[in-house]
Design a protein around this motif. Structure first.
Motif, short mmCIF file in Angstrom:
data_model
loop_
_atom_site.label_atom_id
_atom_site.label_comp_id
_atom_site.label_asym_id
_atom_site.label_seq_id
_atom_site.Cartn_x
_atom_site.Cartn_y
_atom_site.Cartn_z
N HIS A 206 -40.88 -7.31 -19.46
CA HIS A 206 -41.31 -7.02 -18.07
C HIS A 206 -42.49 -7.98 -17.73
CE1 HIS A 206 -43.74 -4.98 -15.15
NE2 HIS A 206 -42.47 -4.33 -14.61
N LYS A 207 -43.05 -8.40 -16.75
CA LYS A 207 -43.87 -9.29 -16.51
C LYS A 207 -45.39 -9.13 -17.09
CE LYS A 207 -45.15 -7.73 -11.98
NZ LYS A 207 -45.33 -8.04 -10.53
N GLU A 208 -45.56 -7.59 -17.46
CA GLU A 208 -46.82 -7.55 -18.28
C GLU A 208 -46.21 -7.02 -19.49
OE1 GLU A 208 -48.41 -4.23 -15.61
OE2 GLU A 208 -48.52 -5.43 -14.04
N VAL A 209 -45.28 -6.88 -19.84
CA VAL A 209 -45.08 -6.40 -21.28
C VAL A 209 -44.10 -7.48 -21.86
CG1 VAL A 209 -43.67 -4.55 -22.69
CG2 VAL A 209 -44.78 -4.06 -20.51
N LYS A 210 -44.65 -8.08 -23.28
CA LYS A 210 -44.17 -9.13 -23.81
C LYS A 210 -44.34 -8.87 -25.37
CE LYS A 210 -45.17 -12.69 -20.52
NZ LYS A 210 -44.94 -11.92 -19.24
#
Length: 147
Positions: A133-137
């Motif tokens: 996700h754009k916030e979850v890497k």
């Protein structure tokens, strides 16, 4: 005249923005081209509902990504590859192989969201960056072994 943009318009605003523009610009260009609608009460309620639904979907996607990231923490994948005597593998390990190894664990990850810091052309330990996700890497360590 207040309008709600239905899509991004250069030098004016982004989708779902409520703006004040001159009446002629709105009536003659933005509304007939389908770029905007008049910001009356019913259209504002529709906009609020659409934004609420989009936010709900984004929150659900983020929660799903966090669950997968938690499952991938502390997991080391093992990727088999044909290799020569010097340790150089024939070809290279690609994101598709990492995605299949993650699928064996029980989680579905799109191969296009997996990247490597360096090319994987030798037997050894590496790290794959998975953008869920754009916030979850998450960084997933994996080891390339000879078959």
């Amino acid at each position: 005249m207040e309008i709600i943009l239905k899509q991004d318009v250069k030098k004016l605003g982004e989708k779902d923005d409520i703006l004040n523009v001159k009446p002629g610009f709105a009536r003659n260009y933005l509304i007939p081209q389908g770029f905007a609608v008049i910001a009356n009460d019913s259209n504002r309620k529709i906009l609020a509902e659409n934004l609420r639904q989009v936010q709900f979907k984004q929150d659900k996607l983020k929660k799903d990504a966090e669950v997968i990231a938690a499952a991938l923490e502390g997991v080391t994948l093992s990727i088999g590859a044909k290799a020569g005597e010097s340790g150089k593998i024939f070809g290279a390990v690609n994101p598709l192989q990492i995605a299949e190894a993650i699928k064996k664990i029980g989680h579905e990850v799109d191969r296009r969201k997996i990247t490597f810091e360096t090319d994987v052309k030798f037997i050894g330990s590496y790290v794959a960056n998975v953008n869920l996700h754009k916030e979850v890497k998450v960084q997933v360590p994996f080891e390339v072994v000879a078959e």
